[in-house]
Design an enzyme around this catalytic site. Structure first.
Site, mmCIF file in Angstrom:
data_model
loop_
_atom_site.group_PDB
_atom_site.id
_atom_site.type_symbol
_atom_site.label_atom_id
_atom_site.label_comp_id
_atom_site.label_asym_id
_atom_site.label_seq_id
_atom_site.Cartn_x
_atom_site.Cartn_y
_atom_site.Cartn_z
ATOM 1 N N LYS A 1 -6.856 -24.640 9.403
ATOM 2 C CA LYS A 1 -6.363 -23.739 8.348
ATOM 3 C C LYS A 1 -7.291 -23.840 7.152
ATOM 4 O O LYS A 1 -7.547 -24.953 6.667
ATOM 5 C CB LYS A 1 -4.950 -24.126 7.921
ATOM 6 N N TYR B 1 -5.241 -31.586 13.397
ATOM 7 C CA TYR B 1 -4.936 -30.644 12.332
ATOM 8 C C TYR B 1 -5.983 -30.806 11.239
ATOM 9 O O TYR B 1 -6.091 -31.875 10.621
ATOM 10 C CB TYR B 1 -3.540 -30.865 11.741
ATOM 11 N N ALA C 1 -11.617 -45.551 15.091
ATOM 12 C CA ALA C 1 -10.402 -44.947 15.657
ATOM 13 C C ALA C 1 -9.153 -45.551 15.026
ATOM 14 O O ALA C 1 -9.120 -46.738 14.710
ATOM 15 C CB ALA C 1 -10.381 -45.149 17.168
ATOM 16 N N GLY D 1 14.551 20.762 2.971
ATOM 17 C CA GLY D 1 13.962 21.497 4.088
ATOM 18 C C GLY D 1 12.438 21.482 4.066
ATOM 19 O O GLY D 1 11.806 21.187 3.049
ATOM 20 N N ASN E 1 7.780 25.323 18.873
ATOM 21 C CA ASN E 1 7.028 25.146 17.631
ATOM 22 C C ASN E 1 6.739 23.667 17.438
ATOM 23 O O ASN E 1 7.646 22.839 17.439
ATOM 24 C CB ASN E 1 7.877 25.681 16.472
ATOM 25 N N ALA F 1 6.395 14.222 5.059
ATOM 26 C CA ALA F 1 6.794 12.839 5.374
ATOM 27 C C ALA F 1 7.892 12.346 4.445
ATOM 28 O O ALA F 1 8.004 11.159 4.175
ATOM 29 C CB ALA F 1 5.570 11.924 5.283
ATOM 30 N N ALA F 2 8.717 13.278 3.966
ATOM 31 C CA ALA F 2 9.728 12.885 2.981
ATOM 32 C C ALA F 2 11.058 12.506 3.618
ATOM 33 O O ALA F 2 11.900 11.874 2.985
ATOM 34 C CB ALA F 2 9.942 14.018 1.984
ATOM 35 N N ARG G 1 17.792 8.940 12.966
ATOM 36 C CA ARG G 1 17.963 8.439 14.333
ATOM 37 C C ARG G 1 17.167 7.161 14.627
ATOM 38 O O ARG G 1 17.347 6.536 15.669
ATOM 39 C CB ARG G 1 17.586 9.533 15.344
ATOM 40 N N ASN H 1 -18.395 -34.892 14.811
ATOM 41 C CA ASN H 1 -17.479 -35.069 15.921
ATOM 42 C C ASN H 1 -16.119 -35.512 15.388
ATOM 43 O O ASN H 1 -16.032 -36.559 14.758
ATOM 44 C CB ASN H 1 -18.043 -36.100 16.903
#
Ligand code: UD1
Ligand code: CA
Length: 458
Positions: free
Chosen positions: A355, A370, A427, A81, A173, A11-12, A17, A381
């Site tokens: 969050k 939020y 409210a 290689g 191969n 994986a070196a 491409r 509620n």
């Protein structure tokens, strides 16, 4: 799994491409980096301490992925290689006898079972090496398998060096082999960079072993698709599609209903329980764990989410790093992020964002809210349009709402703030002071009615 098997994952390389600043093996398909797929396959034949990833390009980043998966690495500083790549690990590997499997980091469709078959073939045949091969309609670019009359492998000839007759060979191969480790290390130094690329080709080992009077065999697999090597982003997309297909099939066969599975993307490590139903175009990513009898609506995106049995997420919702307890509901169009928790049977409705907020059992916030950095008790509620003002421009502050509290619609809770259990907020209030248990807080201008005002204006 035999503890006598060592695996080296090449994986070196950079992967020119891909046209990318990122090393090829770090690109993702099916929810994992390409090299992670290679590691998962390797874990099918060897224990983690005998799996080595050869790192080179972006060595640090690739090493991180390998270490996270519990396997080892060594570095190939210059990419001279595939033969040279294995040789770079000589000091760590040459003492390990048994079998040496060499595979590549850019072949994400290889299954663990295939590596098992390859290793078993080498063990039983007594050949010094077994090459994994396949017949492909277009063998351009691959190394060709040259066999003798008895079917033994005489050599692998790279495309560039092949004669017309050799180029006509359809058996290619894979770049994946199993060697007798002793014979490998005894002969590997005979590889010479005597080719136009001046590289040390691992494929030369086949001719070398033959020259030493040893036998090389091949295992041909019928599903050539498994050998798909990723060289560009078109192949990356192809591999991604195949891996997602495998995952949805596996889930469906284990009792998950997936509507229009061809539209759904589920990452490799996701777990989903029986009788859960997944709607079209859902994306279920990362380490998401979903229990039994859950429902995921169309177009939902779940990332590192946890859903207990019976939880439902309705269409167009996003859940990331968040949890829904049993029978909790969220959506449509809900957003849960960064450690949101929806308690048992609690409901979060449309256009509600949570969050870093825990909402207790049976609580409800059904519309347009939020709720950030908040602790919300059970059976609370939260009215439509409620906003926790958690940020003062410098710091985040917490909101605490006790069990059974009632927050009227369009309330603004300026944190740090506490609304105690059973308290009411009228409210349209802006709440800046603690609301004690059982009391009613009104934080708004009293309504003024000017009788006959219209007439006076005229
Ligand atoms: C190689 C084989 C070829 C085979 C093909 C299958 C050789 C000489 N040829 O060719 O017979 O048909 O794979 O896909 O082996 N790598 C390193 N260090 C290096 C060079 C490569 O780690 O110095 C890694 C690459 O990152 C890659 C793998 O080895 O993961 C294969 O290298 P690549 O250059 O893609 O080989 P191919 O030309 O495809
Ligand atoms: Ca390749």
């Amino acid at each position: 799994m035999s503890s006598d098997v060592t695996v080296v994952i090449l994986a070196a390389g950079q992967g020119t491409r891909m046209k990318s600043r990122m090393a090829k093996v770090l690109h993702r398909a099916g929810g994992r980096a390409l090299v992670e797929h290679a590691i998962v396959a390797a874990l099918g034949v060897a224990p983690p301490e005998r799996i080595f990833v050869v790192v080179g390009h972006q060595a640090e980043a690739v090493r991180e992925v390998a270490e996270a998966a519990g396997v080892r690495t060594f570095e190939q500083k210059e990419q001279l290689g595939t033969g040279h790549a294995v040789l770079c690990g000589e000091s760590m590997l040459a003492g390990l006898g048994g079998q040496l499997v060499v595979t590549v980091g850019d072949c994400p469709l290889i299954r663990p079972e295939t590596l098992q078959v390859l290793a078993e073939r080498q063990r039983k045949s007594g050949a010094a090496a077994v090459v994994l091969t396949a017949d492909v309609p277009d063998s351009t670019g691959y190394g060709r398998i040259i066999r003798d009359q008895n079917g033994a492998v005489e050599a692998i000839v790279e495309h560039k060096a092949a004669t017309e007759a050799q180029r006509a060979v359809k058996e290619i191969n894979s770049g994946i082999y199993c060697f007798d480790a002793g014979e490998f290390w005894r002969h590997v130094r005979l590889i010479r960079p005597d080719n136009p690329a001046n590289e040390y080709y691992l494929t030369d080992m086949i001719g070398i072993l033959n020259g030493a009077g040893l036998r090389v065999a091949a295992t041909k697999i019928s599903d050539a698709g498994e050998l798909l090597g990723i060289n560009d982003r078109v192949q990356l997309a192809e591999a991604d599609r195949i891996l997602r297909d495998r995952k949805t099939r596996e889930l469906m066969l284990s009792g998950v209903t997936i509507e229009s599975p061809e539209t759904v993307a589920i990452d490799a490590d996701v777990q989903i329980g029986m009788d859960t139903v997944i709607g079209p175009f859902a994306r279920i990513l990362g380490d998401t764990v979903i229990g039994e009898n859950c429902r995921i609506g169309a177009y939902c995106i779940l990332h590192d989410a946890a859903l207990e049995n019976g939880a439902e997420v309705f269409a167009f919702s996003m859940v990331s790093s968040s949890r829904l307890a049993a029978n909790a509901h969220a959506g449509p169009y809900a957003r849960l992020r960064m450690g949101a928790e929806v308690g048992e049977g609690a409901h979060v409705g449309n256009f509600v964002e949570l969050k870093n907020t825990r909402m207790g059992a049976g609580s409800k916030s059904m519309h347009l809210a939020y709720l950030g950095d908040s602790q919300i008790g059970s059976k609370v509620n939260v009215g439509a349009g409620t906003i926790t003002c958690n940020y003062d421009g410098k710091k985040k502050h917490r909101t605490n709402i006790g069990d059974g509290a009632f927050i009227g619609s369009n309330s603004t809770l300026v944190a740090p703030i506490e609304v105690e259990g059973g308290a009411y907020v009228g409210a349209g209030s802006v709440i800046t002071h603690k609301v004690p248990a059982g009391s009613l807080a009104l934080g708004r201008a009293r309504q003024v009615v000017k009788a006959g005002w219209k007439k006076k204006e005229a």
